[in-house]
Write a protein that holds these residues in place. Structure first.
Motif, PDB file in Angstrom:
ATOM      1  N   LEU A  75       0.829  -1.200   0.000  1.00 18.05           N
ATOM      2  CA  LEU A  75       0.000   0.000   0.000  1.00 18.05           C
ATOM      3  C   LEU A  75       0.866   1.252   0.000  1.00 18.05           C
ATOM      4  O   LEU A  75       0.581   2.219  -0.715  1.00 18.05           O
ATOM      5  CB  LEU A  75      -0.942   0.001   1.208  1.00 18.05           C
ATOM      6  N   GLY A  76       1.952   1.245   0.766  1.00 18.84           N
ATOM      7  CA  GLY A  76       2.869   2.385   0.779  1.00 18.84           C
ATOM      8  C   GLY A  76       3.512   2.611  -0.575  1.00 18.84           C
ATOM      9  O   GLY A  76       3.617   3.742  -1.059  1.00 18.84           O
ATOM     10  N   GLN A  77       3.931   1.524  -1.227  1.00 14.99           N
ATOM     11  CA  GLN A  77       4.542   1.638  -2.543  1.00 14.99           C
ATOM     12  C   GLN A  77       3.524   2.151  -3.566  1.00 14.99           C
ATOM     13  O   GLN A  77       3.857   2.968  -4.429  1.00 14.99           O
ATOM     14  CB  GLN A  77       5.097   0.284  -2.981  1.00 14.99           C
ATOM     15  N   ALA A  78       2.293   1.678  -3.453  1.00 12.74           N
ATOM     16  CA  ALA A  78       1.252   2.114  -4.382  1.00 12.74           C
ATOM     17  C   ALA A  78       0.928   3.595  -4.198  1.00 12.74           C
ATOM     18  O   ALA A  78       0.728   4.322  -5.169  1.00 12.74           O
ATOM     19  CB  ALA A  78      -0.006   1.269  -4.195  1.00 12.74           C
ATOM     20  N   LEU A  79       0.892   4.041  -2.952  1.00 13.30           N
ATOM     21  CA  LEU A  79       0.632   5.454  -2.688  1.00 13.30           C
ATOM     22  C   LEU A  79       1.733   6.321  -3.284  1.00 13.30           C
ATOM     23  O   LEU A  79       1.458   7.332  -3.955  1.00 13.30           O
ATOM     24  CB  LEU A  79       0.510   5.698  -1.179  1.00 13.30           C
ATOM     25  N   THR A  80       2.975   5.932  -3.075  1.00  9.47           N
ATOM     26  CA  THR A  80       4.109   6.676  -3.634  1.00  9.47           C
ATOM     27  C   THR A  80       4.031   6.732  -5.162  1.00  9.47           C
ATOM     28  O   THR A  80       4.200   7.792  -5.772  1.00  9.47           O
ATOM     29  CB  THR A  80       5.444   6.020  -3.209  1.00  9.47           C
ATOM     30  N   LYS A  81       3.764   5.596  -5.779  1.00 11.75           N
ATOM     31  CA  LYS A  81       3.696   5.525  -7.238  1.00 11.75           C
ATOM     32  C   LYS A  81       2.525   6.344  -7.775  1.00 11.75           C
ATOM     33  O   LYS A  81       2.663   7.071  -8.765  1.00 11.75           O
ATOM     34  CB  LYS A  81       3.570   4.060  -7.655  1.00 11.75           C
ATOM     35  N   ALA A  82       1.377   6.248  -7.117  1.00 14.39           N
ATOM     36  CA  ALA A  82       0.190   6.965  -7.582  1.00 14.39           C
ATOM     37  C   ALA A  82       0.344   8.479  -7.459  1.00 14.39           C
ATOM     38  O   ALA A  82      -0.194   9.232  -8.273  1.00 14.39           O
ATOM     39  CB  ALA A  82      -1.039   6.499  -6.805  1.00 14.39           C
ATOM     40  N   LEU A  83       1.083   8.932  -6.456  1.00 13.20           N
ATOM     41  CA  LEU A  83       1.279  10.371  -6.254  1.00 13.20           C
ATOM     42  C   LEU A  83       2.224  10.988  -7.279  1.00 13.20           C
ATOM     43  O   LEU A  83       2.166  12.190  -7.528  1.00 13.20           O
ATOM     44  CB  LEU A  83       1.814  10.649  -4.844  1.00 13.20           C
ATOM     45  N   GLY A  84       3.083  10.184  -7.851  1.00 13.40           N
ATOM     46  CA  GLY A  84       4.019  10.708  -8.856  1.00 13.40           C
ATOM     47  C   GLY A  84       4.924  11.775  -8.280  1.00 13.40           C
ATOM     48  O   GLY A  84       5.523  11.595  -7.210  1.00 13.40           O
ATOM     49  N   ASP A  85       5.004  12.944  -8.945  1.00 17.28           N
ATOM     50  CA  ASP A  85       5.927  13.995  -8.503  1.00 17.28           C
ATOM     51  C   ASP A  85       5.345  14.864  -7.383  1.00 17.28           C
ATOM     52  O   ASP A  85       6.008  15.772  -6.891  1.00 17.28           O
ATOM     53  CB  ASP A  85       6.351  14.876  -9.683  1.00 17.28           C
ATOM     54  N   TRP A 140       3.891   1.173  10.394  1.00 16.78           N
ATOM     55  CA  TRP A 140       5.328   1.413  10.250  1.00 16.78           C
ATOM     56  C   TRP A 140       5.771   1.132   8.824  1.00 16.78           C
ATOM     57  O   TRP A 140       6.469   1.931   8.194  1.00 16.78           O
ATOM     58  CB  TRP A 140       6.072   0.526  11.250  1.00 16.78           C
ATOM     59  N   LYS A 141       5.357  -0.015   8.278  1.00 11.29           N
ATOM     60  CA  LYS A 141       5.749  -0.364   6.914  1.00 11.29           C
ATOM     61  C   LYS A 141       5.102   0.580   5.908  1.00 11.29           C
ATOM     62  O   LYS A 141       5.716   0.960   4.905  1.00 11.29           O
ATOM     63  CB  LYS A 141       5.394  -1.825   6.621  1.00 11.29           C
ATOM     64  N   LEU A 142       3.873   0.984   6.164  1.00 10.02           N
ATOM     65  CA  LEU A 142       3.199   1.954   5.302  1.00 10.02           C
ATOM     66  C   LEU A 142       3.966   3.268   5.262  1.00 10.02           C
ATOM     67  O   LEU A 142       4.212   3.830   4.193  1.00 10.02           O
ATOM     68  CB  LEU A 142       1.775   2.181   5.793  1.00 10.02           C
ATOM     69  N   ALA A 143       4.354   3.761   6.429  1.00  6.59           N
ATOM     70  CA  ALA A 143       5.074   5.041   6.508  1.00  6.59           C
ATOM     71  C   ALA A 143       6.416   4.981   5.779  1.00  6.59           C
ATOM     72  O   ALA A 143       6.788   5.914   5.063  1.00  6.59           O
ATOM     73  CB  ALA A 143       5.288   5.430   7.971  1.00  6.59           C
ATOM     74  N   ILE A 144       7.125   3.865   5.946  1.00  5.36           N
ATOM     75  CA  ILE A 144       8.433   3.720   5.290  1.00  5.36           C
ATOM     76  C   ILE A 144       8.275   3.727   3.767  1.00  5.36           C
ATOM     77  O   ILE A 144       8.961   4.465   3.056  1.00  5.36           O
ATOM     78  CB  ILE A 144       9.129   2.425   5.746  1.00  5.36           C
ATOM     79  N   GLU A 145       7.372   2.904   3.265  1.00  6.65           N
ATOM     80  CA  GLU A 145       7.239   2.745   1.819  1.00  6.65           C
ATOM     81  C   GLU A 145       6.546   3.936   1.157  1.00  6.65           C
ATOM     82  O   GLU A 145       6.816   4.234   0.001  1.00  6.65           O
ATOM     83  CB  GLU A 145       6.492   1.449   1.500  1.00  6.65           C
ATOM     84  N   MET A 148       6.523   8.879   4.180  1.00 12.74           N
ATOM     85  CA  MET A 148       5.766   9.953   4.809  1.00 12.74           C
ATOM     86  C   MET A 148       5.983   9.982   6.311  1.00 12.74           C
ATOM     87  O   MET A 148       6.311   8.974   6.926  1.00 12.74           O
ATOM     88  CB  MET A 148       4.264   9.806   4.523  1.00 12.74           C
ATOM     89  N   ASN A 149       5.821  11.164   6.879  1.00 16.22           N
ATOM     90  CA  ASN A 149       5.687  11.308   8.322  1.00 16.22           C
ATOM     91  C   ASN A 149       4.273  10.882   8.663  1.00 16.22           C
ATOM     92  O   ASN A 149       3.299  11.401   8.084  1.00 16.22           O
ATOM     93  CB  ASN A 149       5.861  12.773   8.725  1.00 16.22           C
ATOM     94  N   LEU A 150       4.139   9.959   9.587  1.00 10.15           N
ATOM     95  CA  LEU A 150       2.832   9.462  10.020  1.00 10.15           C
ATOM     96  C   LEU A 150       2.783   9.481  11.536  1.00 10.15           C
ATOM     97  O   LEU A 150       3.557   8.789  12.196  1.00 10.15           O
ATOM     98  CB  LEU A 150       2.621   8.046   9.476  1.00 10.15           C
ATOM     99  N   HIS A 151       1.929  10.335  12.066  1.00  8.51           N
ATOM    100  CA  HIS A 151       1.776  10.456  13.521  1.00  8.51           C
ATOM    101  C   HIS A 151       0.386   9.960  13.895  1.00  8.51           C
ATOM    102  O   HIS A 151      -0.624  10.456  13.376  1.00  8.51           O
ATOM    103  CB  HIS A 151       1.960  11.903  13.963  1.00  8.51           C
ATOM    104  N   VAL A 152       0.353   8.984  14.781  1.00 11.53           N
ATOM    105  CA  VAL A 152      -0.896   8.380  15.239  1.00 11.53           C
ATOM    106  C   VAL A 152      -0.995   8.596  16.743  1.00 11.53           C
ATOM    107  O   VAL A 152      -0.128   8.162  17.494  1.00 11.53           O
ATOM    108  CB  VAL A 152      -0.934   6.875  14.909  1.00 11.53           C
TER     109      VAL A 152
END
Length: 195
Positions: A75-85, A140-145, A148-152
């Motif tokens: 999911l983290g990788q997909a978010l990064t890819k979908a956001l592009g630049d 944790w894995k979502l934030a890394i991939e 992003m900064n993720l505060h919960v």
């Protein structure tokens, strides 16, 4: 610009196919093998207005750890890819979500600076057959991939199901805000000129 991505990940422990659309309708098709995680991802997609498809085959006969972790990675990788630049996005998102007696807050910065700050006390070690330690592992894995900064922050709560549900709903809402295109933002949303 179509902001969506597909990710496939195959290991000796899991085989995952995931499709993610930022500008969606909140629709999800989830075959994770981890029922509580499927429930949480459905909430995440619905409240973030994301489209999410997950087809995961993992070693759930051992436990849900590897599948949950690897879906977070995908999911983290997909978010990064979908956001592009990331041009034109708001970049920051903040959401409070109450769930009965529980109140969760999620704050994100799509900064390319991965960090998880997890301040949540989940009283029960298990919700059904789901190990509540896996909430941290997934985030944790979502934030890394997703880089992003993720505060919960869970401000209070007694019921573990309510606490985790509030977290995933708030995650969806905060990411919806952060990924929104703001017509006032010209280019990359940083004084550095890059994220």
């Amino acid at each position: 610009m179509i902001r969506e991505a597909q990710i496939e990940r195959r290991t000796n422990e899991t085989n995952i196919k995931l499709a993610f659309g930022i500008d969606g309708e909140g629709k999800s098709e989830l075959e994770t093998g981890v029922p509580f995680l499927s429930h949480m991802l459905d909430l995440f997609a619905k409240h973030g207005h994301f489209d999410l498809t997950v087809d995961a085959d993992g070693d759930v006969e051992v436990d849900g750890h590897h599948t949950t972790e690897d879906i977070g990675i995908c999911l983290g990788q997909a978010l990064t890819k979908a956001l592009g630049d990331k041009k034109g996005i708001k970049r920051y998102g903040n959401a409070f979500v109450p769930m009965d007696e529980a109140l969760a807050q999620v704050v994100v910065d799509l900064s390319n600076r991965p960090h998880l700050e997890f301040r949540a006390d989940i009283p029960a070690p298990m919700i059904g057959d789901f190990d509540t330690e896996l909430v941290h592992e997934f985030l944790w894995k979502l934030a890394i991939e997703a880089k992003m900064n993720l505060h919960v922050i869970v401000h209070y709560g007694r019921n573990s199901h309510h606490i985790v549900e509030a977290i995933f709903k708030a995650l969806g809402r905060a990411l919806d805000e952060a990924t929104t295109i703001d017509p006032r933002v010209k280019g990359i949303p940083s004084t550095k000129g890059m994220l």
